[in-house]
Structure formats: C-alpha cells, structure tokens
Design a protein around this motif. Structure first.
Motif, PDB file in Angstrom:
ATOM      1  N   PHE A  61       0.830  -1.211   0.000  1.00 17.52           N
ATOM      2  CA  PHE A  61       0.000   0.000   0.000  1.00 17.52           C
ATOM      3  C   PHE A  61       0.865   1.263   0.000  1.00 17.52           C
ATOM      4  O   PHE A  61       0.640   2.188  -0.799  1.00 17.52           O
ATOM      5  N   VAL A  62       1.850   1.319   0.874  1.00 20.31           N
ATOM      6  CA  VAL A  62       2.681   2.522   0.997  1.00 20.31           C
ATOM      7  C   VAL A  62       3.494   2.741  -0.271  1.00 20.31           C
ATOM      8  O   VAL A  62       3.562   3.862  -0.801  1.00 20.31           O
ATOM      9  N   LEU A  63       4.116   1.691  -0.786  1.00 15.09           N
ATOM     10  CA  LEU A  63       4.966   1.831  -1.966  1.00 15.09           C
ATOM     11  C   LEU A  63       4.153   2.216  -3.200  1.00 15.09           C
ATOM     12  O   LEU A  63       4.577   3.064  -3.986  1.00 15.09           O
ATOM     13  N   SER A  64       2.973   1.601  -3.364  1.00 17.23           N
ATOM     14  CA  SER A  64       2.129   1.939  -4.510  1.00 17.23           C
ATOM     15  C   SER A  64       1.676   3.387  -4.442  1.00 17.23           C
ATOM     16  O   SER A  64       1.675   4.106  -5.458  1.00 17.23           O
ATOM     17  N   ASN A  65       1.290   3.827  -3.256  1.00 14.76           N
ATOM     18  CA  ASN A  65       0.831   5.211  -3.102  1.00 14.76           C
ATOM     19  C   ASN A  65       1.965   6.215  -3.227  1.00 14.76           C
ATOM     20  O   ASN A  65       1.731   7.360  -3.628  1.00 14.76           O
ATOM     21  N   LEU A  66       3.186   5.799  -2.880  1.00 13.19           N
ATOM     22  CA  LEU A  66       4.314   6.727  -2.957  1.00 13.19           C
ATOM     23  C   LEU A  66       4.570   7.154  -4.394  1.00 13.19           C
ATOM     24  O   LEU A  66       4.925   8.308  -4.654  1.00 13.19           O
ATOM     25  N   TYR A 116      17.245  19.127  -3.061  1.00 14.34           N
ATOM     26  CA  TYR A 116      16.935  18.029  -2.138  1.00 14.34           C
ATOM     27  C   TYR A 116      15.515  18.119  -1.559  1.00 14.34           C
ATOM     28  O   TYR A 116      15.104  17.248  -0.795  1.00 14.34           O
ATOM     29  N   THR A 117      14.777  19.157  -1.914  1.00 17.17           N
ATOM     30  CA  THR A 117      13.448  19.368  -1.324  1.00 17.17           C
ATOM     31  C   THR A 117      12.506  18.201  -1.616  1.00 17.17           C
ATOM     32  O   THR A 117      11.879  17.647  -0.707  1.00 17.17           O
ATOM     33  N   THR A 118      12.405  17.828  -2.878  1.00 16.96           N
ATOM     34  CA  THR A 118      11.483  16.741  -3.234  1.00 16.96           C
ATOM     35  C   THR A 118      11.897  15.400  -2.635  1.00 16.96           C
ATOM     36  O   THR A 118      11.049  14.692  -2.065  1.00 16.96           O
ATOM     37  N   PRO A 119      13.179  14.998  -2.728  1.00 17.33           N
ATOM     38  CA  PRO A 119      13.567  13.735  -2.082  1.00 17.33           C
ATOM     39  C   PRO A 119      13.311  13.719  -0.573  1.00 17.33           C
ATOM     40  O   PRO A 119      12.869  12.694  -0.026  1.00 17.33           O
ATOM     41  N   ILE A 120      13.560  14.839   0.095  1.00 20.83           N
ATOM     42  CA  ILE A 120      13.304  14.912   1.533  1.00 20.83           C
ATOM     43  C   ILE A 120      11.813  14.778   1.807  1.00 20.83           C
ATOM     44  O   ILE A 120      11.390  14.075   2.729  1.00 20.83           O
ATOM     45  N   ASN A 121      11.013  15.466   0.994  1.00 20.61           N
ATOM     46  CA  ASN A 121       9.561  15.395   1.173  1.00 20.61           C
ATOM     47  C   ASN A 121       9.062  13.963   0.998  1.00 20.61           C
ATOM     48  O   ASN A 121       8.257  13.467   1.798  1.00 20.61           O
ATOM     49  N   LEU A 122       9.527  13.284  -0.036  1.00 18.63           N
ATOM     50  CA  LEU A 122       9.116  11.897  -0.264  1.00 18.63           C
ATOM     51  C   LEU A 122       9.591  10.986   0.865  1.00 18.63           C
ATOM     52  O   LEU A 122       8.894  10.053   1.270  1.00 18.63           O
ATOM     53  N   VAL A 142       2.339   7.507  -6.791  1.00 20.89           N
ATOM     54  CA  VAL A 142       1.331   8.510  -7.147  1.00 20.89           C
ATOM     55  C   VAL A 142       1.584   9.819  -6.407  1.00 20.89           C
ATOM     56  O   VAL A 142       1.443  10.911  -6.982  1.00 20.89           O
ATOM     57  N   THR A 143       1.973   9.703  -5.142  1.00 20.09           N
ATOM     58  CA  THR A 143       2.250  10.903  -4.351  1.00 20.09           C
ATOM     59  C   THR A 143       3.374  11.717  -4.969  1.00 20.09           C
ATOM     60  O   THR A 143       3.309  12.956  -5.013  1.00 20.09           O
ATOM     61  N   ALA A 144       4.409  11.029  -5.432  1.00 21.69           N
ATOM     62  CA  ALA A 144       5.525  11.737  -6.071  1.00 21.69           C
ATOM     63  C   ALA A 144       5.035  12.531  -7.274  1.00 21.69           C
ATOM     64  O   ALA A 144       5.467  13.672  -7.511  1.00 21.69           O
ATOM     65  N   GLY A 145       4.123  11.948  -8.030  1.00 20.37           N
ATOM     66  CA  GLY A 145       3.569  12.668  -9.177  1.00 20.37           C
ATOM     67  C   GLY A 145       2.755  13.875  -8.770  1.00 20.37           C
ATOM     68  O   GLY A 145       2.859  14.946  -9.380  1.00 20.37           O
ATOM     69  N   THR A 147      -2.774  18.187 -12.273  1.00 20.37           N
ATOM     70  CA  THR A 147      -3.483  17.791 -11.051  1.00 20.37           C
ATOM     71  C   THR A 147      -4.553  16.758 -11.353  1.00 20.37           C
ATOM     72  O   THR A 147      -4.682  15.742 -10.667  1.00 20.37           O
ATOM     73  N   ILE A 148      -5.320  17.012 -12.411  1.00 18.37           N
ATOM     74  CA  ILE A 148      -6.374  16.076 -12.787  1.00 18.37           C
ATOM     75  C   ILE A 148      -5.791  14.726 -13.192  1.00 18.37           C
ATOM     76  O   ILE A 148      -6.293  13.665 -12.802  1.00 18.37           O
ATOM     77  N   ALA A 149      -4.710  14.754 -13.967  1.00 16.16           N
ATOM     78  CA  ALA A 149      -4.094  13.500 -14.422  1.00 16.16           C
ATOM     79  C   ALA A 149      -3.632  12.647 -13.245  1.00 16.16           C
ATOM     80  O   ALA A 149      -3.871  11.429 -13.207  1.00 16.16           O
ATOM     81  N   TRP A 150      -2.989  13.291 -12.261  1.00 16.95           N
ATOM     82  CA  TRP A 150      -2.487  12.513 -11.124  1.00 16.95           C
ATOM     83  C   TRP A 150      -3.610  12.125 -10.166  1.00 16.95           C
ATOM     84  O   TRP A 150      -3.528  11.091  -9.492  1.00 16.95           O
TER      85      TRP A 150
END
Length: 340
Positions: free
Chosen positions: A94-99, A285-291, A101-104, A115-118
C-alpha cells in the motif's frame, strides 16, 4: 487467507490479542510488512503446506516458523476467496504503490491538467486497492465497478481543482500561511476522495448485504473437528445490509485516519526545513526529503489506522436485521469480514 486452507483444525487468529488496540496494531504491522512482497510462489506454497500440516494435526503446536508462514499467507491471500491479491494492491504494498502517485502529485507547477491526471491515477489505484481487499460475498459487476470508478474520479478531481483554485485567492493570509495551505491541498484531496472512494466502490455491499457467521464456541469447534470439517465449512447465516454499512463505514474511517497524519506532518516539517540555510543552499533536495518524510510517516501510521477496527468484526446478532435476532453463536455474537 489461512482459514481457506484444508484441514479440520483451526489456526489461532493471531499471536497477539486482537481484542485490544495494540494487539491489532502488532498483528496489522505483520500484514503490512513489505518484506512479505519479496517471497515468491515457491515460498508461499511452502508456507501454505506448513499451515496445512498444522491444520491436519501433523504439527502439534504453533512455532515461530508457523507464525511467519501465517503472516505471509494472510498478507497475500484474500480472506474470503483464498486467492492471491495482485501484488501492487496488497496492503503490504500500500505505501509503496501510493508513494509513486504521491511523487507525481507533488511535482511542482502541475497546473489543473497535471493535477487532474495525477488525481485520476490516484483514484484508479484507490479503486483497485478497495476492490481487491473488499468483502467478496457481494461481488461487483463490471458495470458497477465502472460506475463507481468514474464517480470517485470525478469527486476527487473536483476537490483537488477546487482547493487549488481557492488557496491563491486568499490574499488576506500571510505568504507563509498560503504556502502551508498549498502544501496541504493534494493531501486534503486524497483524504476526502479516498473516503468517498470506499463508499462508492463498496456501495453494492450496503445495497445487497454481506455474509455474517455465528461466533463459534469451543464446543462448536470441537464438533466441527469431530465431523472432519474446518472453520471454512461454517455456513453463513445470511446477508446483512447493516453489517455491510458498518464494514464500509469503518473502512472509510480507517482510510481517513491513515491519510490525515500523512496530510499534515510531512508538509509542515518540510516548511520548517525549508527555512534552514542548508536546504536554501540545496533546494534540489526538497522533493527527495519530502518523499522521505511521506514514506516514513506512511509506514508508521498504516498499522495504527488499519488496527482502529478489527478486520473480522464481531457484533451482537440482535443489532442486525430482525432475521438474525437470536441466531448468534457464542454470547449471541456474529462475525463478518469488514475488508481492509
């Protein structure tokens, strides 16, 4: 699930006390353990054979190897059908699959189209997970699945686009406040649409009802064993719409409980980190830290949220429709699978 395996001897439900919240948390942590995803077909078959040996009396007591085998089987097979849940849609993934989509959804400068696509991708994943882990005693037709899917996608996109358009117009708020709100928008859309998705995807259960079974006493279980039957041979008392409503509502609440900390903690921590000189000098590094924050938070809260309600829910038979009154098993209770 292990209950679907052949053998008259019942396996214990868990090595933990499922009547307590923390017992369910520890049990659920096993079901969501991503290490179970690394076990192939051969390992799964070996685990099933080990459990069958116990159910047929060839192994006398539960051992650490048996508990590990049960964890693997329960995290891989559906409790109603006994069939494998497709790997990306298991709760252990669950976590890996959602990650993904979350990254997108966190991609900067998405705009309404992005926004609509993701959101479509996110709701497609939610539909697949909800369908794969739902109670299967009232199967959905393909037309119902399609209808629920398009309703869920439409609701999610409406929330996401609406929130994205509202936040920039809040001119009276301080820039830092608008920044925090903008960080919360994708997750607010996920939380609200995720709960709605459960109701839409599992609405047929509430319309037709789900199977409920009597809670067996020790004497009832002994009688089954004497007749050469197992727990999977217990006949349903019938389908209950009230039980289905409870099951779907509890699952929706657990989805909100799961998404809320993820919706709040990572974006607020990231805002504080972005105020540091190090991250100002290294914005890449903002996006990698956020993820990373989302990943850690997700793994921490998933067992806590899923354990809010037992998967095999027990309830007094008299609380259901009139046809079930007085038909409960031990202590007048019935049990049903609420799904995950």
């Amino acid at each position: 699930m292990s209950a679907s395996l052949p053998g008259a001897r019942a396996l214990p439900d868990s090595q933990y006390d499922l009547s307590t919240y923390w017992g369910r948390v520890r049990h659920t942590a096993g079901l969501t353990d991503p290490r179970t995803l690394l076990v192939g077909n051969a390992g799964l078959e070996q685990a099933k054979q080990l459990l069958v040996s116990y159910k047929q009396g060839q192994i006398k007591s539960m051992t650490p190897d048996l508990w590990q085998a049960k964890k693997l089987v329960d995290s891989t097979l559906h409790p109603d059908t006994g069939e494998k849940v497709f790997l990306p849609f298991r709760m252990s993934c669950f976590v890996l699959s959602n990650l993904v989509v979350t990254a997108g959804m966190l991609t900067p400068g998405l705009g309404n189209r992005g926004t609509i696509a993701w959101q479509i991708a996110n709701q497609s994943l939610n539909v697949a997970i909800n369908y794969s882990n739902a109670n299967k005693s009232s199967p959905l037709s393909w037309s119902k699945i399609a209808q629920s899917y398009f309703l869920a996608v439409g609701a999610s996109c409406g929330v996401a686009v609406g929130l994205n358009s509202v936040v920039p117009r809040l001119k009276s708020l301080a820039p830092s406040t608008r920044l925090i709100l903008s960080r919360l928008v994708p997750f607010a859309a996920v939380a609200s649409a995720g709960a709605l998705n459960v109701f839409l995807m599992r609405g047929e259960e509430m319309r037709t009802g789900i199977d409920v079974y009597p809670v067996l006493s020790a004497a009832d279980k002994a009688k089954l064993v004497a007749e050469g039957k197992g727990e999977g041979d217990v006949e349903s008392l019938g389908k209950s719409k009230k039980a289905a409503t409870i099951a779907v509502a509890e699952t929706a609440v657990s989805r909100v409980l799961n998404s809320s900390p993820i919706m709040v903690i990572p974006p607020l921590v990231l805002v504080r980190l972005q105020a540091t000189q190090w991250l100002k000098r290294n914005p890449r590094y903002t996006t990698p830290i956020n993820l990373g924050l989302i990943l850690v938070t997700s793994y921490a809260v998933l067992p806590l949220a899923l354990a809010a309600f037992p998967q095999m829910q027990k309830i007094e038979a008299d609380r259901l429709e009139g046809e079930f009154k007085g038909r409960g098993g031990q202590d007048g209770l019935v049990v049903f699978n609420r799904g995950i």
